[in-house]
Enzyme design. Sequence first.
Site, mmCIF file in Angstrom:
data_model
loop_
_atom_site.group_PDB
_atom_site.id
_atom_site.type_symbol
_atom_site.label_atom_id
_atom_site.label_comp_id
_atom_site.label_asym_id
_atom_site.label_seq_id
_atom_site.Cartn_x
_atom_site.Cartn_y
_atom_site.Cartn_z
ATOM 1 N N ARG A 69 0.858 -1.184 0.000
ATOM 2 C CA ARG A 69 0.000 0.000 0.000
ATOM 3 C C ARG A 69 0.894 1.235 0.000
ATOM 4 O O ARG A 69 2.067 1.179 0.367
ATOM 5 C CB ARG A 69 -0.907 0.031 1.241
ATOM 6 C CG ARG A 69 -0.149 0.085 2.556
ATOM 7 C CD ARG A 69 -1.063 0.320 3.748
ATOM 8 N NE ARG A 69 -0.357 0.268 5.014
ATOM 9 C CZ ARG A 69 0.334 1.273 5.538
ATOM 10 N NH1 ARG A 69 0.416 2.430 4.887
ATOM 11 N NH2 ARG A 69 0.946 1.144 6.696
ATOM 12 N N ASP A 103 10.470 7.805 11.470
ATOM 13 C CA ASP A 103 9.190 7.955 10.766
ATOM 14 C C ASP A 103 9.265 9.171 9.858
ATOM 15 O O ASP A 103 10.237 9.342 9.137
ATOM 16 C CB ASP A 103 8.059 8.045 11.796
ATOM 17 C CG ASP A 103 6.700 7.625 11.239
ATOM 18 O OD1 ASP A 103 6.439 7.856 10.061
ATOM 19 O OD2 ASP A 103 5.884 7.079 12.010
#
Length: 297
Positions: free
Chosen positions: A112, A209
Amino acid sequence: MTVALKHSTPQANPPWQVAVPARAELGEHPLWDSRWHRLFWTDCAAGTVHCSNLPQDTVVWSAPDGAPIGVALLRACGGLAIATSDHIVLLGSDGRADRDPIELPIDTAAVRFNDGSCDPAGRLLVGTTGGHADGLGELFSVDANGTVRRLLDGLTEANGIGWSPDGRSMYFVDSGEPVMYVFDYDVVGGRLGERKEFTRIDPTLGYLDGLTVDEAGDVWVAIWDGGRLHKYTPDGRLRAVIDVPVSRPTCPAFGGRDLGTLYVTTARDDVGGESRAGQVLAWPGAGRGIAPYRFAG
Protein backbone atom coordinates in the site's frame (compact mmCIF):
# COMPACT_ATOMS: atom_id res chain seq x y z
CA MET A 1 27.21 9.65 10.70
CA THR A 2 25.78 9.85 14.22
CA VAL A 3 24.22 7.18 16.42
CA ALA A 4 21.51 8.49 18.75
CA LEU A 5 21.99 6.81 22.11
CA LYS A 6 19.65 6.23 25.01
CA HIS A 7 21.42 8.78 27.19
CA SER A 8 20.81 11.66 24.76
CA THR A 9 19.38 14.55 26.76
CA PRO A 10 15.80 15.55 25.87
CA GLN A 11 14.94 19.21 25.57
CA ALA A 12 13.30 20.39 28.78
CA ASN A 13 9.52 20.84 28.67
CA PRO A 14 8.75 21.86 25.07
CA PRO A 15 5.56 24.00 25.16
CA TRP A 16 3.32 21.65 23.19
CA GLN A 17 -0.20 22.84 22.44
CA VAL A 18 -3.14 20.96 20.95
CA ALA A 19 -3.66 22.36 17.45
CA VAL A 20 -6.39 19.90 16.46
CA PRO A 21 -8.14 17.85 19.20
CA ALA A 22 -8.58 14.86 16.90
CA ARG A 23 -8.65 11.18 17.78
CA ALA A 24 -6.94 9.93 14.65
CA GLU A 25 -6.00 6.29 14.56
CA LEU A 26 -3.00 7.13 12.40
CA GLY A 27 -2.56 10.86 11.94
CA GLU A 28 0.11 11.64 9.36
CA HIS A 29 1.89 14.22 7.22
CA PRO A 30 0.87 17.71 8.39
CA LEU A 31 1.06 20.12 5.46
CA TRP A 32 0.82 23.89 5.69
CA ASP A 33 -0.94 25.70 2.83
CA SER A 34 0.73 29.12 2.81
CA ARG A 35 -1.73 30.53 0.26
CA TRP A 36 -4.77 30.12 2.46
CA HIS A 37 -3.12 29.73 5.85
CA ARG A 38 -4.57 26.34 6.68
CA LEU A 39 -3.26 22.97 7.76
CA PHE A 40 -3.89 19.71 5.93
CA TRP A 41 -3.24 16.30 7.46
CA THR A 42 -4.41 12.72 6.96
CA ASP A 43 -5.80 9.92 9.06
CA CYS A 44 -4.26 7.17 6.97
CA ALA A 45 -6.08 4.31 8.67
CA ALA A 46 -9.50 5.97 8.30
CA GLY A 47 -8.82 6.96 4.68
CA THR A 48 -9.58 10.65 5.32
CA VAL A 49 -7.91 13.95 4.48
CA HIS A 50 -8.50 16.82 6.89
CA CYS A 51 -8.30 20.59 6.47
CA SER A 52 -7.90 22.53 9.67
CA ASN A 53 -8.68 26.22 9.72
CA LEU A 54 -7.39 26.13 13.25
CA PRO A 55 -8.89 25.10 15.55
CA GLN A 56 -11.84 23.90 13.45
CA ASP A 57 -11.30 20.72 11.48
CA THR A 58 -13.12 19.42 8.40
CA VAL A 59 -12.83 16.17 6.50
CA VAL A 60 -12.35 17.30 2.89
CA TRP A 61 -11.89 13.90 1.25
CA SER A 62 -12.59 10.27 2.12
CA ALA A 63 -11.48 7.15 0.27
CA PRO A 64 -14.62 5.84 -1.49
CA ASP A 65 -14.07 2.31 -0.26
CA GLY A 66 -12.88 3.33 3.19
CA ALA A 67 -9.44 1.94 2.36
CA PRO A 68 -6.29 3.38 3.97
CA ILE A 69 -4.53 6.19 2.14
CA GLY A 70 -0.88 7.06 1.99
CA VAL A 71 -0.48 10.81 1.78
CA ALA A 72 -2.11 14.03 0.57
CA LEU A 73 0.09 16.67 -1.08
CA LEU A 74 -0.56 20.18 -2.36
CA ARG A 75 -0.88 20.91 -6.08
CA ALA A 76 0.30 24.05 -7.84
CA CYS A 77 -3.29 24.63 -9.07
CA GLY A 78 -4.51 24.86 -5.47
CA GLY A 79 -5.90 21.34 -5.14
CA LEU A 80 -4.59 18.09 -3.67
CA ALA A 81 -2.86 14.96 -4.94
CA ILE A 82 -3.88 11.97 -2.81
CA ALA A 83 -2.25 8.54 -2.88
CA THR A 84 -4.96 5.95 -2.40
CA SER A 85 -5.33 2.33 -3.51
CA ASP A 86 -3.16 1.92 -6.62
CA HIS A 87 -3.38 5.45 -8.03
CA ILE A 88 -3.03 9.15 -7.34
CA VAL A 89 -6.32 11.07 -7.16
CA LEU A 90 -6.03 14.66 -8.41
CA LEU A 91 -8.43 17.20 -6.93
CA GLY A 92 -8.84 20.79 -8.05
CA SER A 93 -9.21 23.75 -5.72
CA ASP A 94 -12.96 23.06 -5.59
CA GLY A 95 -12.36 19.58 -4.20
CA ARG A 96 -13.44 17.78 -7.37
CA ALA A 97 -11.32 15.55 -9.56
CA ASP A 98 -10.06 17.60 -12.51
CA ARG A 99 -7.82 14.97 -14.16
CA ASP A 100 -7.85 11.22 -14.57
CA PRO A 101 -6.11 9.40 -11.73
CA ILE A 102 -2.44 8.57 -12.21
CA GLU A 103 -1.94 4.81 -12.09
CA LEU A 104 1.15 3.35 -10.47
CA PRO A 105 2.50 -0.17 -11.07
CA ILE A 106 1.99 -1.66 -7.62
CA ASP A 107 0.46 -4.91 -6.39
CA THR A 108 -2.29 -3.75 -4.05
CA ALA A 109 -2.64 -7.26 -2.65
CA ALA A 110 0.91 -7.03 -1.31
CA VAL A 111 1.65 -3.34 -0.70
CA ARG A 112 0.00 0.00 0.00
CA PHE A 113 1.05 3.62 -0.32
CA ASN A 114 2.67 4.99 2.80
CA ASP A 115 4.22 8.46 2.57
CA GLY A 116 5.47 10.95 0.04
CA SER A 117 6.51 14.50 -0.72
CA CYS A 118 7.03 16.89 -3.64
CA ASP A 119 10.47 17.88 -4.82
CA PRO A 120 11.59 21.47 -5.59
CA ALA A 121 10.79 20.97 -9.30
CA GLY A 122 7.19 19.91 -8.63
CA ARG A 123 7.51 16.14 -8.97
CA LEU A 124 5.55 13.90 -6.66
CA LEU A 125 7.51 11.20 -4.84
CA VAL A 126 5.52 8.47 -3.12
CA GLY A 127 6.56 5.23 -1.45
CA THR A 128 4.96 1.91 -0.60
CA THR A 129 5.16 -0.65 2.17
CA GLY A 130 4.42 -4.34 2.44
CA GLY A 131 3.79 -4.05 6.16
CA HIS A 132 6.39 -6.11 7.96
CA ALA A 133 7.41 -7.94 4.80
CA ASP A 134 10.96 -6.91 3.95
CA GLY A 135 11.82 -5.97 0.40
CA LEU A 136 8.35 -5.29 -1.06
CA GLY A 137 8.37 -1.51 -0.69
CA GLU A 138 9.33 0.89 -3.48
CA LEU A 139 9.76 4.61 -4.08
CA PHE A 140 8.27 6.20 -7.21
CA SER A 141 8.61 9.59 -8.86
CA VAL A 142 5.67 11.09 -10.79
CA ASP A 143 6.25 13.93 -13.26
CA ALA A 144 3.70 16.66 -13.95
CA ASN A 145 2.62 14.87 -17.14
CA GLY A 146 1.92 11.66 -15.21
CA THR A 147 5.09 9.77 -16.19
CA VAL A 148 6.00 7.32 -13.42
CA ARG A 149 9.55 6.18 -12.63
CA ARG A 150 10.75 3.75 -10.00
CA LEU A 151 13.57 5.27 -7.94
CA LEU A 152 14.12 2.60 -5.27
CA ASP A 153 13.02 -0.94 -4.54
CA GLY A 154 13.76 -3.58 -1.92
CA LEU A 155 12.36 -1.39 0.89
CA THR A 156 10.37 -2.39 3.96
CA GLU A 157 8.42 0.82 4.64
CA ALA A 158 9.15 3.88 2.52
CA ASN A 159 8.57 6.81 4.84
CA GLY A 160 9.83 10.35 5.47
CA ILE A 161 11.26 12.32 2.53
CA GLY A 162 12.73 15.81 2.50
CA TRP A 163 15.23 18.04 0.71
CA SER A 164 18.00 20.34 1.82
CA PRO A 165 17.21 24.04 1.26
CA ASP A 166 19.28 24.06 -1.95
CA GLY A 167 17.55 20.89 -3.20
CA ARG A 168 20.82 19.07 -3.79
CA SER A 169 20.35 16.48 -1.03
CA MET A 170 17.34 14.24 -0.42
CA TYR A 171 16.79 12.66 3.01
CA PHE A 172 14.92 9.38 3.11
CA VAL A 173 13.66 7.00 5.80
CA ASP A 174 12.93 3.31 5.35
CA SER A 175 11.26 2.59 8.69
CA GLY A 176 12.32 -1.04 8.44
CA GLU A 177 15.87 0.11 9.17
CA PRO A 178 17.31 2.19 12.04
CA VAL A 179 19.02 4.39 9.43
CA MET A 180 18.19 7.65 7.64
CA TYR A 181 19.84 7.95 4.25
CA VAL A 182 20.85 10.98 2.24
CA PHE A 183 21.12 10.98 -1.54
CA ASP A 184 22.70 13.43 -3.92
CA TYR A 185 19.70 14.75 -5.84
CA ASP A 186 19.44 16.06 -9.39
CA VAL A 187 16.57 18.54 -9.24
CA VAL A 188 16.54 19.12 -12.99
CA GLY A 189 16.38 15.44 -13.93
CA GLY A 190 14.76 14.10 -10.76
CA ARG A 191 17.43 11.44 -10.35
CA LEU A 192 18.99 10.00 -7.24
CA GLY A 193 22.75 9.95 -6.89
CA GLU A 194 24.94 8.23 -4.36
CA ARG A 195 23.19 6.85 -1.26
CA LYS A 196 24.96 7.61 2.01
CA GLU A 197 24.14 6.92 5.63
CA PHE A 198 23.04 10.19 7.22
CA THR A 199 22.35 8.97 10.75
CA ARG A 200 21.57 5.80 12.67
CA ILE A 201 19.57 5.35 15.88
CA ASP A 202 19.63 2.72 18.58
CA PRO A 203 16.76 0.38 17.55
CA THR A 204 15.57 0.20 21.15
CA LEU A 205 14.64 3.91 20.94
CA GLY A 206 11.87 3.31 18.40
CA TYR A 207 11.48 3.69 14.64
CA LEU A 208 12.38 6.55 12.33
CA ASP A 209 9.19 7.95 10.77
CA GLY A 210 8.21 11.19 8.99
CA LEU A 211 10.58 14.13 8.66
CA THR A 212 10.89 17.78 7.73
CA VAL A 213 13.78 20.14 6.97
CA ASP A 214 13.95 23.70 8.34
CA GLU A 215 15.36 26.79 6.65
CA ALA A 216 18.76 26.27 8.29
CA GLY A 217 18.97 22.78 6.81
CA ASP A 218 18.40 20.92 10.08
CA VAL A 219 16.44 17.69 9.73
CA TRP A 220 13.62 16.92 12.19
CA VAL A 221 12.37 13.33 12.34
CA ALA A 222 9.65 11.68 14.43
CA ILE A 223 10.55 8.58 16.45
CA TRP A 224 7.58 6.19 16.42
CA ASP A 225 7.23 4.29 19.71
CA GLY A 226 9.91 6.62 21.08
CA GLY A 227 7.86 9.62 22.23
CA ARG A 228 10.32 12.11 20.78
CA LEU A 229 11.68 14.01 17.82
CA HIS A 230 15.32 14.06 16.80
CA LYS A 231 16.85 17.15 15.24
CA TYR A 232 20.00 16.71 13.16
CA THR A 233 22.45 19.19 11.70
CA PRO A 234 22.97 19.09 7.90
CA ASP A 235 26.04 16.89 8.41
CA GLY A 236 24.13 14.32 10.48
CA ARG A 237 25.08 15.33 14.02
CA LEU A 238 22.35 15.05 16.65
CA ARG A 239 21.51 18.61 17.67
CA ALA A 240 18.54 17.98 19.99
CA VAL A 241 16.20 15.31 21.30
CA ILE A 242 12.73 16.71 21.95
CA ASP A 243 10.13 15.02 24.11
CA VAL A 244 6.60 14.64 22.71
CA PRO A 245 3.68 13.83 25.07
CA VAL A 246 2.68 10.72 23.10
CA SER A 247 4.59 7.55 22.34
CA ARG A 248 3.79 7.62 18.61
CA PRO A 249 4.57 10.92 16.92
CA THR A 250 4.43 10.32 13.18
CA CYS A 251 5.54 13.40 11.25
CA PRO A 252 6.65 17.00 11.93
CA ALA A 253 6.13 20.00 9.63
CA PHE A 254 6.48 23.75 9.99
CA GLY A 255 3.52 26.04 9.40
CA GLY A 256 1.76 29.15 10.60
CA ARG A 257 1.90 32.54 8.92
CA ASP A 258 5.65 32.87 9.57
CA LEU A 259 6.34 29.12 9.19
CA GLY A 260 7.54 29.31 12.78
CA THR A 261 5.21 26.73 14.38
CA LEU A 262 6.13 23.07 14.40
CA TYR A 263 3.11 20.80 13.90
CA VAL A 264 3.31 17.10 14.73
CA THR A 265 0.76 14.46 13.83
CA THR A 266 0.35 11.49 16.15
CA ALA A 267 -1.20 8.04 16.31
CA ARG A 268 -3.15 6.30 19.03
CA ASP A 269 -1.18 3.98 21.24
CA ASP A 270 -2.03 0.29 21.55
CA VAL A 271 -3.13 0.57 25.17
CA GLY A 272 -5.20 3.73 24.71
CA GLY A 273 -3.99 5.45 27.85
CA GLU A 274 -2.49 8.58 26.26
CA SER A 275 -4.88 11.52 26.26
CA ARG A 276 -3.12 13.36 23.39
CA ALA A 277 -2.60 10.35 21.15
CA GLY A 278 -4.20 10.96 17.76
CA GLN A 279 -4.17 14.76 18.14
CA VAL A 280 -2.23 17.26 16.03
CA LEU A 281 0.22 19.04 18.33
CA ALA A 282 1.87 22.43 17.88
CA TRP A 283 5.04 24.05 19.19
CA PRO A 284 5.02 27.80 18.41
CA GLY A 285 8.47 29.29 17.99
CA ALA A 286 10.26 25.97 17.50
CA GLY A 287 12.16 27.29 14.48
CA ARG A 288 11.38 28.34 10.94
CA GLY A 289 10.55 26.00 8.11
CA ILE A 290 10.30 26.00 4.33
CA ALA A 291 6.95 26.19 2.56
CA PRO A 292 6.13 22.73 1.14
CA TYR A 293 6.69 22.19 -2.57
CA ARG A 294 3.62 21.57 -4.74
CA PHE A 295 2.93 18.96 -7.37
CA ALA A 296 3.04 20.62 -10.79
CA GLY A 297 0.54 18.17 -12.32
